[in-house]
Design a protein around this motif. Structure first.
Motif, PDB file in Angstrom:
ATOM      1  N   UNK A 152       0.815  -1.217   0.000  1.00 27.61           N
ATOM      2  CA  UNK A 152       0.000   0.000   0.000  1.00 27.61           C
ATOM      3  C   UNK A 152       0.848   1.266   0.000  1.00 27.61           C
ATOM      4  N   UNK A 153       2.104   1.175   0.417  1.00 27.88           N
ATOM      5  CA  UNK A 153       2.948   2.363   0.332  1.00 27.88           C
ATOM      6  C   UNK A 153       3.118   2.779  -1.123  1.00 27.88           C
ATOM      7  N   UNK A 154       3.185   1.797  -2.019  1.00 28.07           N
ATOM      8  CA  UNK A 154       3.297   2.099  -3.443  1.00 28.07           C
ATOM      9  C   UNK A 154       2.003   2.707  -3.969  1.00 28.07           C
ATOM     10  N   UNK A 155       0.858   2.146  -3.562  1.00 25.07           N
ATOM     11  CA  UNK A 155      -0.417   2.642  -4.080  1.00 25.07           C
ATOM     12  C   UNK A 155      -0.729   4.048  -3.586  1.00 25.07           C
ATOM     13  N   UNK A 156      -0.152   4.441  -2.434  1.00 22.04           N
ATOM     14  CA  UNK A 156      -0.418   5.772  -1.886  1.00 22.04           C
ATOM     15  C   UNK A 156       0.702   6.756  -2.181  1.00 22.04           C
ATOM     16  N   UNK A 157       1.712   6.318  -2.941  1.00 17.52           N
ATOM     17  CA  UNK A 157       2.805   7.209  -3.285  1.00 17.52           C
ATOM     18  C   UNK A 157       3.695   7.563  -2.118  1.00 17.52           C
ATOM     19  N   UNK A 158       3.857   6.645  -1.191  1.00 14.25           N
ATOM     20  CA  UNK A 158       4.665   6.896   0.007  1.00 14.25           C
ATOM     21  C   UNK A 158       5.916   6.033  -0.056  1.00 14.25           C
ATOM     22  N   UNK A 159       7.080   6.661  -0.221  1.00 11.73           N
ATOM     23  CA  UNK A 159       8.319   5.882  -0.343  1.00 11.73           C
ATOM     24  C   UNK A 159       8.813   5.410   1.016  1.00 11.73           C
ATOM     25  N   UNK A 160       8.916   6.332   1.965  1.00  9.08           N
ATOM     26  CA  UNK A 160       9.428   6.013   3.295  1.00  9.08           C
ATOM     27  C   UNK A 160       8.279   6.023   4.287  1.00  9.08           C
ATOM     28  N   UNK A 161       8.047   4.860   4.894  1.00  2.59           N
ATOM     29  CA  UNK A 161       6.827   4.644   5.669  1.00  2.59           C
ATOM     30  C   UNK A 161       7.161   4.059   7.037  1.00  2.59           C
ATOM     31  N   UNK A 162       6.406   4.491   8.038  1.00  2.00           N
ATOM     32  CA  UNK A 162       6.386   3.812   9.336  1.00  2.00           C
ATOM     33  C   UNK A 162       5.044   3.122   9.434  1.00  2.00           C
ATOM     34  N   UNK A 163       5.043   1.791   9.349  1.00  2.00           N
ATOM     35  CA  UNK A 163       3.774   1.072   9.433  1.00  2.00           C
ATOM     36  C   UNK A 163       3.395   0.908  10.899  1.00  2.00           C
ATOM     37  N   UNK A 164       2.121   1.090  11.189  1.00  2.00           N
ATOM     38  CA  UNK A 164       1.574   1.061  12.546  1.00  2.00           C
ATOM     39  C   UNK A 164       0.403   0.097  12.562  1.00  2.00           C
ATOM     40  N   UNK A 165       0.640  -1.080  13.123  1.00  2.00           N
ATOM     41  CA  UNK A 165      -0.353  -2.155  13.161  1.00  2.00           C
ATOM     42  C   UNK A 165      -0.779  -2.359  14.610  1.00  2.00           C
ATOM     43  N   UNK A 166      -1.969  -1.895  14.956  1.00  2.00           N
ATOM     44  CA  UNK A 166      -2.467  -2.019  16.329  1.00  2.00           C
ATOM     45  C   UNK A 166      -3.683  -2.936  16.319  1.00  2.00           C
ATOM     46  N   UNK A 167      -3.527  -4.082  16.935  1.00  2.00           N
ATOM     47  CA  UNK A 167      -4.610  -5.044  17.006  1.00  2.00           C
ATOM     48  C   UNK A 167      -5.199  -5.099  18.393  1.00  2.00           C
ATOM     49  N   UNK A 168      -5.622  -6.299  18.808  1.00  2.00           N
ATOM     50  CA  UNK A 168      -6.265  -6.447  20.107  1.00  2.00           C
ATOM     51  C   UNK A 168      -5.295  -6.648  21.249  1.00  2.00           C
ATOM     52  N   UNK A 169      -4.062  -7.129  20.933  1.00  2.00           N
ATOM     53  CA  UNK A 169      -3.114  -7.475  21.980  1.00  2.00           C
ATOM     54  C   UNK A 169      -1.863  -6.621  21.956  1.00  2.00           C
ATOM     55  N   UNK A 170      -1.336  -6.331  20.771  1.00  2.00           N
ATOM     56  CA  UNK A 170      -0.091  -5.579  20.643  1.00  2.00           C
ATOM     57  C   UNK A 170      -0.188  -4.546  19.530  1.00  2.00           C
ATOM     58  N   UNK A 171       0.775  -3.627  19.561  1.00  2.00           N
ATOM     59  CA  UNK A 171       0.997  -2.702  18.456  1.00  2.00           C
ATOM     60  C   UNK A 171       2.356  -3.029  17.860  1.00  2.00           C
ATOM     61  N   UNK A 172       2.435  -3.040  16.531  1.00  2.00           N
ATOM     62  CA  UNK A 172       3.683  -3.338  15.836  1.00  2.00           C
ATOM     63  C   UNK A 172       4.093  -2.147  14.978  1.00  2.00           C
ATOM     64  N   UNK A 173       5.370  -1.778  15.067  1.00  2.00           N
ATOM     65  CA  UNK A 173       5.922  -0.696  14.254  1.00  2.00           C
ATOM     66  C   UNK A 173       7.009  -1.277  13.348  1.00  2.00           C
ATOM     67  N   UNK A 174       6.990  -0.868  12.090  1.00  2.00           N
ATOM     68  CA  UNK A 174       7.994  -1.360  11.143  1.00  2.00           C
ATOM     69  C   UNK A 174       8.383  -0.215  10.212  1.00  2.00           C
ATOM     70  N   UNK A 175       9.681  -0.054  10.018  1.00  2.00           N
ATOM     71  CA  UNK A 175      10.202   0.984   9.134  1.00  2.00           C
ATOM     72  C   UNK A 175      10.385   0.415   7.737  1.00  2.00           C
ATOM     73  N   UNK A 176       9.857   1.116   6.721  1.00  2.00           N
ATOM     74  CA  UNK A 176       9.989   0.691   5.333  1.00  2.00           C
ATOM     75  C   UNK A 176      10.700   1.775   4.538  1.00  2.00           C
ATOM     76  N   UNK A 177      11.720   1.363   3.783  1.00  2.00           N
ATOM     77  CA  UNK A 177      12.437   2.270   2.896  1.00  2.00           C
ATOM     78  C   UNK A 177      12.116   1.900   1.458  1.00  2.00           C
ATOM     79  N   UNK A 178      11.596   2.878   0.720  1.00  2.00           N
ATOM     80  CA  UNK A 178      11.179   2.629  -0.671  1.00  2.00           C
ATOM     81  C   UNK A 178      10.212   1.450  -0.747  1.00  2.00           C
ATOM     82  N   UNK A 179       9.342   1.359   0.246  1.00  2.00           N
ATOM     83  CA  UNK A 179       8.324   0.322   0.264  1.00  2.00           C
ATOM     84  C   UNK A 179       8.807  -1.037   0.705  1.00  2.00           C
ATOM     85  N   UNK A 180      10.067  -1.167   1.116  1.00  2.00           N
ATOM     86  CA  UNK A 180      10.637  -2.458   1.479  1.00  2.00           C
ATOM     87  C   UNK A 180      10.932  -2.491   2.978  1.00  2.00           C
TER      88      UNK A 180
END
Length: 708
Positions: free
Chosen positions: A279-307
């Motif tokens: 989705x970083x590609x579909x939204x035109x975002x090269x450098x992204x901090x993904x933020x995944x917050x579910x029911x138990x934990x939150x996960x953070x992941x750094x993406x460079x050029x969508x990778x």
């Protein structure tokens, strides 16, 4: 929507609170989303119930599915809860206690009562055999076959369910480990045997022993679970393939997952990171901090050029779940992310000093937050979000689950508000702000270690609770732009369907770069490519289409830890040395900000990453019939500073590309809710992403909607 045919695939992500589903028609790109409460006693029960609900509603059958792609928390939960197999451990004489001694690292330097993680194999189940291989792979002491036979008798008497074998320097020469496996399989038929030279052929005995032990520890459980799931699917008419998500973000076969289940330990979070890259590609975002917050934990992941970035090590079964260094280090390729004990189900409580704390304990799905009405009595983040108006009591899961607001008021009053002498609303606001600051604090440290400025990144939010908290988190991190993809509430399941088959392999060979025997290195890469080819073709990938990337873990001579660095393809020779040294120098400079050129280098481990081309499916999400108003109504919503504000509430499925909203506003979809704060502007892009400029310079104070 007609989705019948052979191009149907379903992604299933089992989380701590919900099990998420995405049904995809590869021919048209049409997707159908689903969500079920996770059944922790038997995860397959929620899986099958969710699949049946999704298929029956569209008049489809299990036989219409071409494949099932699965991510599971089974491995990590078994290790955290210590509910794995009874494992025997065979090692070189004199090294029985290596997996208990560990290393000199202390996660709390001055704690005199430091608690270290217990090994997965207790001492009575660890046996020694006479043999010795040196660091160069030469046999110093031949294997004593009679010792192995005796060890088999001991482990038989102690009724082990699985066996791990880890010999000194077997990463360089596995011949003795393979001999031991042959003897054990003859002496103890039916008992699975894990070799450290198969699952982690790398230097460092402690980590390699842990990895082999962990694989053996979960193997009977995972093998049984996957076999039973396959049988239940086939009993319902399913005839397609089952694929599993690996911790490094690629897909693998059922057989490979059963042989190396430890590589599934972070499969769910990995699926989310892969979706974030898509989705970083579909939204035109090269450098992204993904933020995944579910029911138990939150996960953070750094993406460079969508990778997403990757790591070759992972800590499992931490004594303090979210404290780095307190767990068992494993040699497993994973996507590099952090997990924080902050999810929708995280329980709010007062500590011994009377301070408000959130998590890490979670209510999960059983009993769940108080508002679920399933027996929960302790207030959670989801309960606070309901009080603050972020969630609708009548539209949770699209109205399938009614949330009990009155019960939440009583729980927050009893557990938090009354002891602190404040109102229920103030207590709920405190819960929301504390959990946001907890996530922001951990993220700041994560990014600081990588030398990254969050202000130059886009926050890509997903998970059931992620879009609810993304606005507050973005403000705390001073991130100016956030994106909420369509289907955000089940995005990890969607990541399973856009991921491609991939495999990461490694071989240990330690040598100074100036003295490398390049024929050995070429032979190692040749063997890894041969193994990767078999796995990739079983997963349905064409070898002619795959991308092969090579790396070497290198360091300066005398340096404590190594750095993975890319190395060139093709045959290697002394002429390759300058290019390889330049690659390491660049990697070192990127990490540490300085360039050193006058110290020799050595390589420890050689790696390949083989991946099939990424899927290019254009996804089509459910839409409401044209002509219907997107605005659903108005409700009071809390924001730090101004307090409660009247907010327009919108149906996401009716927001068309080009739609513009100015906050404060709330956008609801079945699987999640997006909160847009005051003076922030939202635009729906052509891919139906919600693109939010946080605290944009607009003078409009009320929620508004217009067509761009």
């Amino acid at each position: 929507m007609d989705m019948a045919g052979t191009g149907l695939r379903i992604g299933i992500d089992v989380g701590g609170t919900f099990t998420d589903f995405v049904l995809l028609d590869d021919r048209s790109g049409s997707v159908i989303l689903g969500k079920e409460l996770t059944s922790h006693d038997d995860p397959s029960r929620a899986i099958l119930a969710g699949m049946e609900k999704l298929l029956n509603a569209r008049d489809l059958r299990f036989s219409d599915l071409s494949s099932v792609v699965h991510a599971t928390t089974l491995v990590t939960n078994a290790i955290i809860e210590r509910k794995g197999a009874r494992v025997g451990f065979v090692t070189t004489r004199g090294f029985r206690d290596a997996i208990e001694i560990g290393n000199e690292m202390r996660y709390e330097l001055y704690d005199l009562f430091l608690q270290k993680p217990a090994p997965l194999v207790p001492r009575p189940l660890r046996v020694e055999v006479s043999e010795r291989v040196d660091a160069a792979g030469g046999i110093v002491v031949p294997l004593a076959v009679e010792d192995v036979v005796a060890a088999a008798g001991v482990l038989r008497d102690r009724q082990v369910d699985a066996i791990a074998v880890c010999l000194l320097h077997s990463y360089r020469n596995p011949v003795h480990e393979r001999q031991i496996r042959e003897i054990l399989q003859a002496e103890l038929p039916g008992i699975p045997v894990t070799l450290s030279s198969d699952v982690a052929p790398e230097i460092r005995e402690y980590e390699r022993g842990n990895t082999a032990s962990a694989n053996a520890y979960v193997q009977p459980l995972v093998t049984r679970y996957l076999a039973e799931l396959q049988a239940q699917l086939e009993a319902r008419g399913f005839e397609g393939a089952i694929h599993l998500m690996l911790s490094a973000g690629g897909l693998t076969t059922l057989a490979s997952a059963q042989a190396r289940p430890i590589h599934l330990i972070e499969s769910g979070p990995a699926a989310g990171a892969i979706a974030a890259g898509w989705f970083s590609a579909s939204s035109g975002s090269a450098d992204v901090l993904s933020f995944d917050m579910g029911g138990t934990t939150a996960k953070m992941c750094l993406l460079k050029n969508g990778e997403p970035q990757r790591s070759m090590e992972f800590e499992a079964g931490r004594v303090h779940r979210f404290r780095k260094g307190s767990g068992l280090p494993l040699k497993v390729p994973v996507i590099d992310l952090i997990e924080i004990g902050a999810g929708g189900g995280s329980i709010a409580h007062l500590n011994a000093m009377g301070l408000l704390k959130i998590g890490p304990e979670s209510a999960g799905s059983e009993p769940g937050p108080v508002c679920y009405g399933r027996g929960g009595t302790r207030p959670t983040v989801t309960d606070a979000d309901l009080v603050l108006g972020y969630l609708s009591p009548d539209y949770f899961l699209g109205g399938e689950m009614h949330l009990d607001l009155s019960a939440v008021h009583g729980a927050i009053e009893r557990e938090i508000a009354a002891p602190l002498g404040m109102s229920v609303l103030a207590a709920a606001a405190g819960i929301h702000e504390v959990v946001n600051e907890t996530m922001a604090s951990a993220t700041r440290m994560y990014l600081a270690e990588k030398g990254v400025d969050p202000r130059r990144h886009t926050l890509l939010a997903f998970g059931g609770a992620g879009p609810v908290h993304a606005y507050g988190l973005a403000r705390l991190l001073r991130i100016p732009r956030m994106v909420v993809p369509p289907g955000a509430g089940v995005m990890s399941a969607l990541g399973l369907l856009v991921a491609a088959p991939a495999i990461h392999l490694a071989r240990g060979y330690i040598s100074r770069i100036a003295a490398v025997d390049w024929s050995i290195v070429d032979a190692l890469f040749g063997a890894m490519e041969w193994e990767a080819r078999s796995i990739m073709e079983q997963a349905g990938a064409s070898w002619s289409d795959v991308e092969i990337r090579r790396f070497a873990d290198m360091r300066f001579i005398g340096q404590g830890f190594e750095i993975p660095s890319p190395i060139p393809a093709g045959g290697l020779s002394p002429g390759s040395r300058s290019e390889i040294e330049a690659s390491f120098t660049a990697a070192y400079e990127q990490r540490f900000g300085r360039r050193i050129t006058d110290i020799g280098l050595e390589a420890l481990t050689w790696r390949i990453q083989v991946s099939a081309p990424s899927r290019s499916t254009r996804l089509r999400f459910p839409e409401s019939p044209p002509g219907q108003s997107a605005e659903k109504g108005v409700r009071a919503v809390y924001f730090p500073g101004p307090g409660f504000r009247e907010c327009a509430v919108f149906d996401r499925n009716r927001l068309l590309p080009g739609t513009r909203l100015v906050g404060p506003a709330v956008v609801e979809e079945r699987e999640s809710t997006t909160v847009i704060g005051p003076k922030s502007e939202l635009v729906v892009d052509d891919a139906l992403n919600l693109v939010v400029s946080v605290n944009s310079d607009t003078s409009i104070g009320e929620a508004a909607m217009s067509a761009a």
